[in-house]
Structure formats: structure tokens, C-alpha cells
Motif scaffolding. Structure first.
Motif, PDB file in Angstrom:
ATOM      1  N   ILE A   1      86.675 -45.233  27.456  1.00 23.31           N
ATOM      2  CA  ILE A   1      87.157 -45.550  28.624  1.00 23.31           C
ATOM      3  C   ILE A   1      88.556 -45.850  29.104  1.00 23.31           C
ATOM      4  O   ILE A   1      89.305 -46.159  27.843  1.00 23.31           O
ATOM      5  CB  ILE A   1      86.455 -46.841  29.567  1.00 23.31           C
ATOM      6  CG1 ILE A   1      86.413 -48.095  28.507  1.00 23.31           C
ATOM      7  CG2 ILE A   1      84.877 -46.413  29.581  1.00 23.31           C
ATOM      8  CD1 ILE A   1      86.268 -49.352  29.176  1.00 23.31           C
ATOM      9  N   ILE A   2      89.186 -45.685  30.236  1.00 29.11           N
ATOM     10  CA  ILE A   2      90.551 -45.805  30.419  1.00 29.11           C
ATOM     11  C   ILE A   2      90.421 -46.934  31.391  1.00 29.11           C
ATOM     12  O   ILE A   2      89.890 -47.166  32.474  1.00 29.11           O
ATOM     13  CB  ILE A   2      91.361 -44.731  30.923  1.00 29.11           C
ATOM     14  CG1 ILE A   2      91.355 -43.644  29.839  1.00 29.11           C
ATOM     15  CG2 ILE A   2      92.801 -45.218  31.476  1.00 29.11           C
ATOM     16  CD1 ILE A   2      91.892 -42.498  30.610  1.00 29.11           C
ATOM     17  N   THR A   3      91.252 -48.157  31.164  1.00 24.23           N
ATOM     18  CA  THR A   3      91.101 -49.291  32.063  1.00 24.23           C
ATOM     19  C   THR A   3      92.611 -49.615  32.504  1.00 24.23           C
ATOM     20  O   THR A   3      93.502 -49.513  31.835  1.00 24.23           O
ATOM     21  CB  THR A   3      90.654 -50.615  31.525  1.00 24.23           C
ATOM     22  OG1 THR A   3      91.202 -50.853  30.040  1.00 24.23           O
ATOM     23  CG2 THR A   3      89.068 -50.256  31.275  1.00 24.23           C
ATOM     24  N   ILE A   4      92.682 -49.956  33.827  1.00 24.19           N
ATOM     25  CA  ILE A   4      93.727 -50.480  34.366  1.00 24.19           C
ATOM     26  C   ILE A   4      93.525 -51.780  34.787  1.00 24.19           C
ATOM     27  O   ILE A   4      92.813 -52.216  35.731  1.00 24.19           O
ATOM     28  CB  ILE A   4      94.144 -49.699  35.656  1.00 24.19           C
ATOM     29  CG1 ILE A   4      94.005 -48.175  35.508  1.00 24.19           C
ATOM     30  CG2 ILE A   4      95.455 -50.204  36.336  1.00 24.19           C
ATOM     31  CD1 ILE A   4      94.825 -47.658  34.606  1.00 24.19           C
ATOM     32  N   GLY A   5      94.199 -52.869  34.039  1.00 28.32           N
ATOM     33  CA  GLY A   5      93.635 -54.217  33.981  1.00 28.32           C
ATOM     34  C   GLY A   5      92.372 -54.375  33.710  1.00 28.32           C
ATOM     35  O   GLY A   5      91.845 -53.809  32.478  1.00 28.32           O
ATOM     36  N   SER A   6      91.197 -54.799  34.522  1.00 28.16           N
ATOM     37  CA  SER A   6      89.953 -55.003  34.425  1.00 28.16           C
ATOM     38  C   SER A   6      89.128 -53.845  35.094  1.00 28.16           C
ATOM     39  O   SER A   6      88.048 -53.880  34.976  1.00 28.16           O
ATOM     40  CB  SER A   6      89.419 -56.413  35.119  1.00 28.16           C
ATOM     41  OG  SER A   6      89.795 -56.222  36.387  1.00 28.16           O
ATOM     42  N   ASP A   7      89.975 -52.901  35.693  1.00 27.46           N
ATOM     43  CA  ASP A   7      89.271 -51.701  36.353  1.00 27.46           C
ATOM     44  C   ASP A   7      89.025 -50.695  35.527  1.00 27.46           C
ATOM     45  O   ASP A   7      89.929 -50.162  34.821  1.00 27.46           O
ATOM     46  CB  ASP A   7      89.862 -51.469  37.547  1.00 27.46           C
ATOM     47  CG  ASP A   7      89.883 -52.477  38.574  1.00 27.46           C
ATOM     48  OD1 ASP A   7      89.118 -53.222  38.718  1.00 27.46           O
ATOM     49  OD2 ASP A   7      90.948 -52.694  39.101  1.00 27.46           O
ATOM     50  N   ASN A   8      87.847 -49.799  35.525  1.00 23.01           N
ATOM     51  CA  ASN A   8      87.738 -48.698  34.702  1.00 23.01           C
ATOM     52  C   ASN A   8      88.236 -47.625  35.664  1.00 23.01           C
ATOM     53  O   ASN A   8      88.031 -47.595  36.826  1.00 23.01           O
ATOM     54  CB  ASN A   8      85.970 -48.425  34.549  1.00 23.01           C
ATOM     55  CG  ASN A   8      85.971 -47.240  33.866  1.00 23.01           C
ATOM     56  OD1 ASN A   8      86.576 -46.129  33.959  1.00 23.01           O
ATOM     57  ND2 ASN A   8      84.714 -47.113  33.269  1.00 23.01           N
ATOM     58  N   LEU A   9      89.107 -46.897  35.248  1.00 24.66           N
ATOM     59  CA  LEU A   9      89.933 -45.923  35.790  1.00 24.66           C
ATOM     60  C   LEU A   9      88.791 -44.825  36.671  1.00 24.66           C
ATOM     61  O   LEU A   9      89.362 -44.552  37.728  1.00 24.66           O
ATOM     62  CB  LEU A   9      90.993 -44.872  35.022  1.00 24.66           C
ATOM     63  CG  LEU A   9      91.610 -43.995  35.740  1.00 24.66           C
ATOM     64  CD1 LEU A   9      92.641 -44.668  36.700  1.00 24.66           C
ATOM     65  CD2 LEU A   9      92.565 -43.366  34.975  1.00 24.66           C
TER      66      LEU A   9
END
Length: 225
Positions: free
Chosen positions: A65-73
Motif C-alpha cells: 500500500i501507499i499511504t498519505i498520513g493515515s489514508d490509503n492512497l
């Protein structure tokens, strides 16, 4: 960041291939702190541009996965995510229009002093002001009247003038000589203080301005700084 909170962009055990037979990234993990200047370097085919493609949401990982902060992109709005990003590639497309119009494309009511400030950051203002029509100088089809380095700097200015939260330079200084490339990257990092700059390059002349440097080889990162 405007729309996503958190301290870092993370690639977590990402595997990716453009075809079924060749893995470009294998169990790839990397953290890019928000507000940092991070350089990704490596030879052609090492996976640098693939990382950008995945970060821009052009492709999805085969696994990981790629996350932006706690969000999955993969769970966020790609349209709103891309509005946070200024992206400049090695290949530049300019319109048969003025330098001003090419830089301000899609942005309304730009103050002229701010336009000049951005162009000074990319070491372009002096050339423009010495041109016959200044910022109204027409660059010709695909920027035919400009050098390769000038076209790249117009493209960088176009991204900067939108005041992005994340700026990605994907081999965007390849046509500049070492001195100008180093100065442009230095100026950009200073003006983007508190925001995120990702520089994808095979050149070493911009490394001294980075907070973090990763060398990629066969899809695996080695931290150099």
C-alpha cells in the motif's frame, strides 16, 4: 497539506510490474516526510519514475500500500489528491502563446510581481525582461524559440505558480547546466519551506540541497543521507 493530514508519505512493501514478467519494484518500502526535500536518484530503469507514477495514482500497486498520513492512497479522491501536486517532467509542452500565458495557464488573476518572483526563482526573469516583448514574448509552437533549459524552467514556473503542497521534479532540470540546475533547485526548496519537494534525478549537482537522498537500484532504495 490542504486535504490530507499526517507526517509522511509511505510506500509499504509495494510490488509493481508494468507487465506480468518484470517486477520494477519488489517489496519496496520508503518514507517521505511531509515538508522535506527528498531526492530519488538512480540509473535508467531503477524505478524512479515508477514511484512517481504510483504516487500520482496513474497505476496501483500489485501488492502493498501507499499511504498519505493515515489514508490509503487507493481510498482517497485522486482528483483532489492531484490538486495538491505540482508535477514537472523532463518532457515539456508549451503552447504557441506568450511566456506569461504558458506559465499562468489555468490560473487566474496572477499578480505581475508574483509572476516575476516565481520566474526569478527559476533563473528566468532576466532572460524574459531582456526579450523584445518581455513576458508577452511569444514562444512559438512547442516553445520553438526557447532553448531546452528555458523550456524546462517555464514548465517549472508553471507548476510553482499554482503554489502546490507537493512539488515533483521528474528529471525536470536535465537540460540545465550544473550551476543553473543547482541554483534553481536550491531556490525552489527555500520557497517551498514547510512543503514537500521530491526530486527525481540521475544528476549529482542537486544533492547538496536535499534533506534525504535515496539511491535506487533494481527497485530497491538505499538511504544515502
Amino acid at each position: 497539506m490542504k486535504r490530507y493530514s499526517g507526517e509522511k508519505i509511505s510506500f509499504k512493501s509495494v510490488n509493481f510490474s508494468y507487465t506480468d514478467n518484470v517486477n520494477i519494484l519488489r517489496d519496496f518500502s520508503l518514507n517521505i516526510p511531509i515538508g522535506s526535500a527528498t531526492v530519488l536518484m538512480g540509473s535508467s530503469g531503477s524505478g524512479k519514475s515508477t514511484i512517481v507514477d504510483l504516487l500520482m495514482g496513474l497505476y496501483k500497486p500489485n501488492s502493498g500500500i501507499i499511504t498519505i498520513g493515515s489514508d490509503n492512497l487507493q481510498d482517497v479522491s485522486i482528483q483532489s489528491w492531484r490538486k495538491c501536486i505540482g508535477y514537472v517532467s523532463q518532457d515539456v509542452f508549451l503552447f504557441h502563446s506568450s511566456i506569461k500565458d504558458n506559465i499562468c495557464m489555468g490560473v487566474k488573476d496572477i499578480d505581475f510581481d508574483y509572476l516575476r518572483y516565481i520566474c526569478k526563482l527559476v533563473e528566468l526573469d532576466e532572460f524574459i525582461m531582456n526579450s523584445l516583448e518581455g513576458y508577452n514574448t511569444v514562444v512559438g509552437d512547442r516553445g520553438a524559440t526557447l532553448s531546452g533549459g528555458q523550456r524546462q524552467r517555464v514548465s517549472i514556473a508553471r507548476a510553482l505558480i499554482k503554489n502546490p503542497d507537493i512539488l515533483i521534479l521528474d528529471e525536470a532540470t536535465s537540460a540545465l547546466d550544473k550551476k543553473i540546475a543547482s541554483k534553481v533547485v536550491e531556490n525552489i526548496i527555500k520557497c517551498m519551506s514547510g512543503k514537500t519537494v521530491i526530486v527525481v534525478t540521475h544528476r549529482e549537482d542537486v544533492l547538496k540541497h536535499a534533506d534525504y537522498i535515496y539511491n535506487l537500484e533494481d527497485g530497491m532504495p538505499t538511504k544515502m543521507l
